[in-house]
Write a protein that holds these residues in place. Sequence first.
Motif, PDB file in Angstrom:
ATOM      1  N   LEU A  66       0.827  -1.203   0.000  1.00 10.06           N
ATOM      2  CA  LEU A  66       0.000   0.000   0.000  1.00 10.06           C
ATOM      3  C   LEU A  66       0.864   1.258   0.000  1.00 10.06           C
ATOM      4  O   LEU A  66       0.615   2.193  -0.772  1.00 10.06           O
ATOM      5  N   MET A  67       1.890   1.269   0.832  1.00  8.32           N
ATOM      6  CA  MET A  67       2.787   2.423   0.906  1.00  8.32           C
ATOM      7  C   MET A  67       3.418   2.714  -0.455  1.00  8.32           C
ATOM      8  O   MET A  67       3.373   3.853  -0.943  1.00  8.32           O
ATOM      9  N   VAL A  68       3.967   1.704  -1.078  1.00  3.11           N
ATOM     10  CA  VAL A  68       4.603   1.893  -2.387  1.00  3.11           C
ATOM     11  C   VAL A  68       3.553   2.240  -3.435  1.00  3.11           C
ATOM     12  O   VAL A  68       3.743   3.132  -4.264  1.00  3.11           O
ATOM     13  N   GLY A  69       2.424   1.552  -3.395  1.00  3.00           N
ATOM     14  CA  GLY A  69       1.363   1.813  -4.370  1.00  3.00           C
ATOM     15  C   GLY A  69       0.867   3.245  -4.335  1.00  3.00           C
ATOM     16  O   GLY A  69       0.651   3.861  -5.387  1.00  3.00           O
ATOM     17  N   ILE A  70       0.696   3.794  -3.151  1.00  8.61           N
ATOM     18  CA  ILE A  70       0.250   5.185  -3.025  1.00  8.61           C
ATOM     19  C   ILE A  70       1.250   6.134  -3.682  1.00  8.61           C
ATOM     20  O   ILE A  70       0.878   7.157  -4.244  1.00  8.61           O
ATOM     21  N   SER A  71       2.524   5.780  -3.668  1.00  7.67           N
ATOM     22  CA  SER A  71       3.569   6.662  -4.209  1.00  7.67           C
ATOM     23  C   SER A  71       3.641   6.671  -5.735  1.00  7.67           C
ATOM     24  O   SER A  71       4.166   7.619  -6.335  1.00  7.67           O
ATOM     25  N   VAL A  72       3.126   5.634  -6.370  1.00  8.31           N
ATOM     26  CA  VAL A  72       3.352   5.430  -7.804  1.00  8.31           C
ATOM     27  C   VAL A  72       2.849   6.576  -8.677  1.00  8.31           C
ATOM     28  O   VAL A  72       3.542   7.034  -9.584  1.00  8.31           O
ATOM     29  N   GLY A  73       1.638   7.053  -8.435  1.00  2.00           N
ATOM     30  CA  GLY A  73       1.055   8.075  -9.295  1.00  2.00           C
ATOM     31  C   GLY A  73       1.890   9.339  -9.408  1.00  2.00           C
ATOM     32  O   GLY A  73       1.958   9.958 -10.472  1.00  2.00           O
ATOM     33  N   VAL A  89      13.403  -2.413   4.798  1.00  2.00           N
ATOM     34  CA  VAL A  89      11.959  -2.375   5.061  1.00  2.00           C
ATOM     35  C   VAL A  89      11.755  -2.477   6.572  1.00  2.00           C
ATOM     36  O   VAL A  89      12.284  -3.384   7.215  1.00  2.00           O
ATOM     37  N   ARG A  90      11.000  -1.527   7.123  1.00  2.00           N
ATOM     38  CA  ARG A  90      10.773  -1.472   8.568  1.00  2.00           C
ATOM     39  C   ARG A  90       9.309  -1.188   8.870  1.00  2.00           C
ATOM     40  O   ARG A  90       8.645  -0.467   8.129  1.00  2.00           O
ATOM     41  N   PHE A  91       8.847  -1.727  10.010  1.00  2.00           N
ATOM     42  CA  PHE A  91       7.490  -1.502  10.496  1.00  2.00           C
ATOM     43  C   PHE A  91       7.579  -1.144  11.983  1.00  2.00           C
ATOM     44  O   PHE A  91       7.373  -1.993  12.848  1.00  2.00           O
ATOM     45  N   PRO A  92       7.900   0.117  12.292  1.00  2.00           N
ATOM     46  CA  PRO A  92       8.144   0.492  13.680  1.00  2.00           C
ATOM     47  C   PRO A  92       6.913   0.480  14.593  1.00  2.00           C
ATOM     48  O   PRO A  92       7.055   0.339  15.805  1.00  2.00           O
ATOM     49  N   LYS A  93       5.732   0.618  14.020  1.00  2.00           N
ATOM     50  CA  LYS A  93       4.481   0.549  14.799  1.00  2.00           C
ATOM     51  C   LYS A  93       3.467  -0.234  13.976  1.00  2.00           C
ATOM     52  O   LYS A  93       3.490  -0.200  12.751  1.00  2.00           O
ATOM     53  N   PRO A  94       2.535  -0.924  14.661  1.00  2.00           N
ATOM     54  CA  PRO A  94       1.544  -1.696  13.914  1.00  2.00           C
ATOM     55  C   PRO A  94       0.486  -0.798  13.278  1.00  2.00           C
ATOM     56  O   PRO A  94       0.228   0.311  13.723  1.00  2.00           O
ATOM     57  N   LEU A  95      -0.113  -1.342  12.239  1.00  2.00           N
ATOM     58  CA  LEU A  95      -1.245  -0.706  11.573  1.00  2.00           C
ATOM     59  C   LEU A  95      -2.463  -1.555  11.913  1.00  2.00           C
ATOM     60  O   LEU A  95      -2.401  -2.788  11.882  1.00  2.00           O
ATOM     61  N   PHE A  96      -3.578  -0.895  12.265  1.00  2.00           N
ATOM     62  CA  PHE A  96      -4.796  -1.592  12.675  1.00  2.00           C
ATOM     63  C   PHE A  96      -5.924  -1.320  11.694  1.00  2.00           C
ATOM     64  O   PHE A  96      -5.900  -0.322  10.963  1.00  2.00           O
ATOM     65  N   HIS A  97      -6.929  -2.190  11.714  1.00  2.00           N
ATOM     66  CA  HIS A  97      -8.148  -1.954  10.921  1.00  2.00           C
ATOM     67  C   HIS A  97      -8.700  -0.584  11.309  1.00  2.00           C
ATOM     68  O   HIS A  97      -8.758  -0.240  12.484  1.00  2.00           O
ATOM     69  N   GLY A  98      -9.075   0.204  10.305  1.00  2.00           N
ATOM     70  CA  GLY A  98      -9.628   1.534  10.556  1.00  2.00           C
ATOM     71  C   GLY A  98      -8.600   2.648  10.545  1.00  2.00           C
ATOM     72  O   GLY A  98      -8.965   3.824  10.534  1.00  2.00           O
ATOM     73  N   ASP A  99      -7.313   2.315  10.541  1.00  2.00           N
ATOM     74  CA  ASP A  99      -6.276   3.351  10.461  1.00  2.00           C
ATOM     75  C   ASP A  99      -6.219   3.921   9.048  1.00  2.00           C
ATOM     76  O   ASP A  99      -6.428   3.202   8.064  1.00  2.00           O
ATOM     77  N   THR A 100      -5.934   5.199   8.958  1.00  2.00           N
ATOM     78  CA  THR A 100      -5.795   5.869   7.667  1.00  2.00           C
ATOM     79  C   THR A 100      -4.328   6.145   7.411  1.00  2.00           C
ATOM     80  O   THR A 100      -3.651   6.745   8.244  1.00  2.00           O
ATOM     81  N   VAL A 101      -3.856   5.709   6.254  1.00  2.00           N
ATOM     82  CA  VAL A 101      -2.446   5.801   5.889  1.00  2.00           C
ATOM     83  C   VAL A 101      -2.214   6.980   4.944  1.00  2.00           C
ATOM     84  O   VAL A 101      -2.967   7.175   3.998  1.00  2.00           O
ATOM     85  N   ASN A 102      -1.177   7.755   5.238  1.00  2.00           N
ATOM     86  CA  ASN A 102      -0.686   8.742   4.278  1.00  2.00           C
ATOM     87  C   ASN A 102       0.809   8.499   4.095  1.00  2.00           C
ATOM     88  O   ASN A 102       1.475   7.967   4.987  1.00  2.00           O
ATOM     89  N   VAL A 103       1.313   8.874   2.913  1.00  2.00           N
ATOM     90  CA  VAL A 103       2.676   8.488   2.528  1.00  2.00           C
ATOM     91  C   VAL A 103       3.468   9.699   2.059  1.00  2.00           C
ATOM     92  O   VAL A 103       2.943  10.562   1.364  1.00  2.00           O
ATOM     93  N   ARG A 104       4.736   9.711   2.437  1.00  2.00           N
ATOM     94  CA  ARG A 104       5.700  10.689   1.942  1.00  2.00           C
ATOM     95  C   ARG A 104       6.855   9.941   1.306  1.00  2.00           C
ATOM     96  O   ARG A 104       7.244   8.879   1.769  1.00  2.00           O
ATOM     97  N   SER A 105       7.409  10.531   0.250  1.00  2.00           N
ATOM     98  CA  SER A 105       8.557   9.924  -0.426  1.00  2.00           C
ATOM     99  C   SER A 105       9.607  10.986  -0.675  1.00  2.00           C
ATOM    100  O   SER A 105       9.291  12.169  -0.828  1.00  2.00           O
TER     101      SER A 105
END
Length: 151
Positions: A66-73, A89-105
């Motif tokens: 999802l993170m990479v996919g959001i960046s593609v456009g 590749v790192r996952f410092p905190k968990p992602l839960f159902h209902g969380d909203t993701v935003n991405v910076r590159s």
Amino acid sequence: MPGVWFDEMYVGQEFDHPIRRTVTETDNVLFTAMTHNPALLHLDEEYMKGTEFGARIVNSAFTLGLMVGISVGDTTLGTAVANLGWDEVRFPKPLFHGDTVNVRSEVIELRESKSRPDAGIVTFLHQAFNQHGDLVASCKRSGLQRKKPVS
């Protein structure tokens, strides 16, 4: 063409991607089932109630995609030749159902291709955050990127 040509990129260039995505239970369960991952972390709510997380966590492979996919456009859509790899590749905190993701590159490295004069290699640092601003994922992604065609 929404992507950026190799020769229009520069080290330090940043992208604050406008697409945000709320992750659903369906996203997590479907992805987990499709990839044959039986981990209780993603599928068993009762089991997870007794853990430090208290609820199922989103499959990290889904989070990465999802993170990479959001960046593609904004970065590589229509201008990439191929993805070459993901590093650190790192996952410092968990992602839960209902969380909203935003991405910076950010473009962190550029180099000319030795075998393809019409392309170069770009390395991005991608970072995903939840709605609280917590970093939930990061990676360095390298790709072969086309140069702007000569008219």
